[in-house]
Every structure is written in C-alpha cells, then in structure tokens.
Design a protein around this motif. Structure first.
Motif, PDB file in Angstrom:
ATOM      1  N   THR A  61       0.844  -1.188   0.000  1.00  0.00           N
ATOM      2  CA  THR A  61       0.000   0.000   0.000  1.00  0.00           C
ATOM      3  C   THR A  61       0.884   1.244   0.000  1.00  0.00           C
ATOM      4  O   THR A  61       2.078   1.172   0.320  1.00  0.00           O
ATOM      5  CB  THR A  61      -0.903   0.044   1.249  1.00  0.00           C
ATOM      6  OG1 THR A  61      -0.072   0.205   2.414  1.00  0.00           O
ATOM      7  CG2 THR A  61      -1.727  -1.233   1.375  1.00  0.00           C
ATOM      8  N   PRO A  62       0.323   2.409  -0.320  1.00  0.00           N
ATOM      9  CA  PRO A  62       1.109   3.650  -0.268  1.00  0.00           C
ATOM     10  C   PRO A  62       1.623   3.959   1.130  1.00  0.00           C
ATOM     11  O   PRO A  62       2.612   4.691   1.273  1.00  0.00           O
ATOM     12  CB  PRO A  62       0.113   4.719  -0.741  1.00  0.00           C
ATOM     13  CG  PRO A  62      -0.943   3.989  -1.477  1.00  0.00           C
ATOM     14  CD  PRO A  62      -1.042   2.636  -0.841  1.00  0.00           C
ATOM     15  N   GLY A  63       0.968   3.430   2.173  1.00  0.00           N
ATOM     16  CA  GLY A  63       1.384   3.726   3.537  1.00  0.00           C
ATOM     17  C   GLY A  63       2.425   2.792   4.105  1.00  0.00           C
ATOM     18  O   GLY A  63       2.725   2.861   5.301  1.00  0.00           O
ATOM     19  N   HIS A  64       2.999   1.942   3.279  1.00  0.00           N
ATOM     20  CA  HIS A  64       4.033   1.018   3.771  1.00  0.00           C
ATOM     21  C   HIS A  64       5.203   1.820   4.349  1.00  0.00           C
ATOM     22  O   HIS A  64       5.665   2.794   3.741  1.00  0.00           O
ATOM     23  CB  HIS A  64       4.526   0.129   2.637  1.00  0.00           C
ATOM     24  CG  HIS A  64       5.368  -1.027   3.083  1.00  0.00           C
ATOM     25  ND1 HIS A  64       6.674  -0.883   3.497  1.00  0.00           N
ATOM     26  CD2 HIS A  64       5.082  -2.350   3.205  1.00  0.00           C
ATOM     27  CE1 HIS A  64       7.161  -2.067   3.820  1.00  0.00           C
ATOM     28  NE2 HIS A  64       6.219  -2.975   3.659  1.00  0.00           N
ATOM     29  N   PRO A  65       5.724   1.441   5.542  1.00  0.00           N
ATOM     30  CA  PRO A  65       6.777   2.238   6.176  1.00  0.00           C
ATOM     31  C   PRO A  65       8.153   2.096   5.543  1.00  0.00           C
ATOM     32  O   PRO A  65       9.081   2.824   5.895  1.00  0.00           O
ATOM     33  CB  PRO A  65       6.794   1.692   7.607  1.00  0.00           C
ATOM     34  CG  PRO A  65       6.321   0.274   7.473  1.00  0.00           C
ATOM     35  CD  PRO A  65       5.277   0.314   6.380  1.00  0.00           C
ATOM     36  N   GLY A  66       8.316   1.173   4.610  1.00  0.00           N
ATOM     37  CA  GLY A  66       9.640   0.934   4.039  1.00  0.00           C
ATOM     38  C   GLY A  66      10.341  -0.210   4.744  1.00  0.00           C
ATOM     39  O   GLY A  66       9.935  -0.635   5.824  1.00  0.00           O
ATOM     40  N   PHE A  67      11.396  -0.689   4.143  1.00  0.00           N
ATOM     41  CA  PHE A  67      12.097  -1.856   4.666  1.00  0.00           C
ATOM     42  C   PHE A  67      13.162  -1.442   5.686  1.00  0.00           C
ATOM     43  O   PHE A  67      13.446  -0.260   5.870  1.00  0.00           O
ATOM     44  CB  PHE A  67      12.706  -2.654   3.520  1.00  0.00           C
ATOM     45  CG  PHE A  67      11.689  -3.090   2.502  1.00  0.00           C
ATOM     46  CD1 PHE A  67      10.580  -3.821   2.876  1.00  0.00           C
ATOM     47  CD2 PHE A  67      11.823  -2.752   1.168  1.00  0.00           C
ATOM     48  CE1 PHE A  67       9.626  -4.223   1.954  1.00  0.00           C
ATOM     49  CE2 PHE A  67      10.889  -3.135   0.227  1.00  0.00           C
ATOM     50  CZ  PHE A  67       9.779  -3.866   0.626  1.00  0.00           C
ATOM     51  N   SER A  68      13.754  -2.434   6.310  1.00  0.00           N
ATOM     52  CA  SER A  68      14.703  -2.178   7.395  1.00  0.00           C
ATOM     53  C   SER A  68      15.904  -1.356   6.917  1.00  0.00           C
ATOM     54  O   SER A  68      16.416  -1.552   5.809  1.00  0.00           O
ATOM     55  CB  SER A  68      15.203  -3.508   7.964  1.00  0.00           C
ATOM     56  OG  SER A  68      16.226  -3.300   8.906  1.00  0.00           O
ATOM     57  N   ARG A  69      16.338  -0.439   7.795  1.00  0.00           N
ATOM     58  CA  ARG A  69      17.574   0.307   7.556  1.00  0.00           C
ATOM     59  C   ARG A  69      18.705  -0.188   8.449  1.00  0.00           C
ATOM     60  O   ARG A  69      19.779   0.423   8.490  1.00  0.00           O
ATOM     61  CB  ARG A  69      17.345   1.796   7.808  1.00  0.00           C
ATOM     62  CG  ARG A  69      16.360   2.447   6.846  1.00  0.00           C
ATOM     63  CD  ARG A  69      16.380   3.964   6.995  1.00  0.00           C
ATOM     64  NE  ARG A  69      15.430   4.619   6.095  1.00  0.00           N
ATOM     65  CZ  ARG A  69      15.454   5.911   5.808  1.00  0.00           C
ATOM     66  NH1 ARG A  69      16.380   6.690   6.360  1.00  0.00           N
ATOM     67  NH2 ARG A  69      14.574   6.426   4.990  1.00  0.00           N
TER      68      ARG A  69
END
Length: 363
Positions: free
Chosen positions: A293-301
């Motif tokens: 979805t557009p609200g995905h927080p992104g993957f691990s940094r």
C-alpha cells in the motif's frame, strides 16, 4: 541529504541465543555511507525510477548494472504493470565524478531480472532470472572484450532447471545456488541446490543436499570461513499462504552436511557480505511482510553483523538512507555498492548506496 556521511557506531549485542555471550573484539568501527550515485535515464524511461532484481558487478574498476524490473506507468495499487529491462549501465569507480554513466539500451539477449550475480576475477555472471512470462536457465558472462563490456552466452553451462529469486554465492572456486522458484505461472518456492565447479565446467551444474526445513526463495546467502550460510527467505505456493522465515542454515562443503543455526534472522530479500575472517554484515532486509500500500513504512535500515564463530548477532547502526531489497551488492575491496532495488513494495530507488569500511578503532 545525499552527501558523504560518517557513522561511528557502537556495537550492542542483540540476543540470538538462550544465554548471553561476550566477545573481546573491538566494540566500535567506522563506516562511511554515500547515496549520491544515481542511475541515468535509458531508452523508454524519461526519468530512471530505479530497478529491482538487477544484476551487478565490478569489471576493470567499472560498476556495471544490468536488467531489472520496475513499474514505470503506475504503482501496483494503481494497476501499474511491471516492466522488465535488458539495459546495461556502467560507471567508472576510478573517476572522481561517479555521476557519468554509459548506457546500452539493448544489452542482454532478452529482458531479465531477479537472478543471481556472481563476481569473478575478470567479470561477473548473470545466472537465471525471470521476465514477465517465465524463469530462465541462462548463465551469461559479463566481461570486457576489446575495450567493450559484452554479454557472453556460450562460456558457461546453463542451469539444469529455470531459477529466479535464488540465493547464490561463490566459495573455493565453486558456485552454490539454493532455493528460488522455477516458474512464473503457479509460483512456488523450491529446495533446489546446485553447484558449479569453475575448474571443471565440463561437469556442468551438479546437485548437493538441501537444508532441513521449508522451501524458500528471496533468501540471503554468504560464503564465510569456508562454509555456505543461508538466512531467512519465504515459502510460497499457489493457493497457500506465504510464510516468512527467520531461521538460518550453514552448509559444510567438505562434510557435505547442513546444520541449523540458533537465532532469528529477519533479513528476507536483503543483501549481505562477508567481512574479515569470521563476520557477515547484513544490509537491511524485510523484517515483516506487510500489505503493498502507499502507507508502507519501508524496509529495514538496520546494518547488523554476525560472527560465525561465536554465533553472536550485533546491531551496528541504522542507515540514514533507505536500504534497498531484491537487489545485489557489488563488493570492491573495502567498498560495497547496493545497486538500486526496492525501498517499499513496488517502489524502486535509482540511487546506488555506497558503503566503505574504515579501520577498526577501540572505543
């Protein structure tokens, strides 16, 4: 910001075993991260959005990136269609200006992404992969010939089965491939295990025993201290729920046996590199499968290190920049390059994240 930054990180152990462990290794190190290398546009791409699943490697001090896939005309939740590419991008690593790129728009025989990149002394291999219709058995040798980068389709034997999203490493003149999928239709993860002896190409790809546990694709593999490590990944099949794994396995080529490692390694689809004589550096990864979805927080940094001798996983730092997944990491001495990739489901980055390890220092 996309300028060179220096991270001095303190290593704080996070639990991977039932009992705590200590180490007498230095507790601080230095890592430089830089995020200002950007893929240029190519034919059919007004602005380069970045690509997932690209092949990459180092040839004569040039960073070379090939193929990949993206959504140039709309995100998945907008009904956008994934497009595969066959371009080649090249930039000199010896130049002080690494923003100058050479682009070949029709470099590969066909569009391709999601295979295995294996660095060799004089080039690198693009093994397997897929397009929008099928997985492939191709093994293409990317090398320099008469001052040009060329794709040699004849020097290495093809895979015995089509494979994409496979884990692969090279160790002691042998290439090892583990897991992946063999079909785009009715997708299913596998437990395929093949090796190729680079000293005896005439023998072709040979099978070796599979690990204990579930099939998987999108796993992370590293060769370290003479053994082959396999981390995380996910299992899937048509009509079945996708299951993400956080386990780890190690294969001893001399004994011909696998062992299960203690601990949890939620690094699916990330990248990793060997460091020193016993370390594995994990660069990002997918810690949890979330909806696209557009609200995905992104993957691990997160950047973590794992010591294969002590079985200790340690937190090094968090990157100030996104760390892409479903991509490759190309290593050049003390430097590494995460070559484009996916920073959220369906969203690519055109940036090349460069990391350079400095000397280890005492706190």
């Amino acid at each position: 910001m996309k300028t060179l930054i220096i991270i001095i990180f303190m290593i704080n152990s996070i639990s991977v075993n039932a009992q705590s462990q200590t180490t007498d290794k230095p507790a601080a190190a230095k890592l430089h991260l830089q995020n200002d290398m950007t893929l240029p546009p190519c034919d059919g791409m007004e602005n380069n959005l970045g690509v997932a699943g690209a092949f990459s490697g180092i040839i004569d001090n040039n960073l070379v990136i090939i193929g990949g896939a993206n959504f140039p005309k709309g995100y998945p939740w907008e009904g956008g269609k994934k497009v595969w590419w066959k371009n080649m991008y090249r930039t000199s690593l010896s130049s002080q200006n690494q923003k100058e790129w050479y682009v070949a728009d029709n470099f590969m025989p066909h569009t391709i992404a999601y295979g295995v990149s294996i660095q060799l002394d004089n080039g690198f291999l693009c093994i397997g992969g897929s397009d929008d219709k099928q997985c492939h058995t191709d093994v293409v040798y990317i090398k320099e010939e008469d001052g040009k980068i060329v794709a040699d389709t004849d020097s290495f034997p093809s895979l015995p089965v089509p494979l994409a999203n496979t884990a692969g490493v090279v160790s002691e003149d042998k290439i090892y491939l583990m897991g992946g999928q063999s079909s785009i239709v009715d997708e299913a993860s596998t437990k395929h295990c093949f090796f190729l002896d680079l000293r005896h190409l005439e023998k072709g790809w040979q099978s070796f025993p599979a690990w204990q546990g579930e099939s998987r694709a999108y796993a992370v593999s590293v060769a370290q201290a003479g053994k082959i490590y396999l981390f995380s990944g996910r299992s899937f099949a048509s009509g079945q729920e996708t299951v993400m794994h956080t386990d780890a396995h190690v294969y001893d080529p001399i004994a011909g046996k696998w062992e299960i490692l203690q601990g949890e390694f939620p690094v699916m689809a990330g990248t990793a590199i060997p460091y020193g004589e016993s370390e594995i550096i994990f660069l990002g990864g997918v810690g949890k499968i979330l909806p696209t979805t557009p609200g995905h927080p992104g993957f691990s940094r997160a950047i973590n290190t794992y010591d294969v001798h002590t079985n200790i996983l340690q937190k090094m730092c968090d990157s100030p920049y996104p760390i892409a997944v479903t991509t490759n990491v190309a290593v050049d001495g003390n430097s590494f390059y995460i070559t484009s990739g996916e920073v959220k489901p369906g969203i690519r980055t055109p940036n090349i994240l460069k990391g350079e390890f400095g000397s280890t220092v005492n706190p």
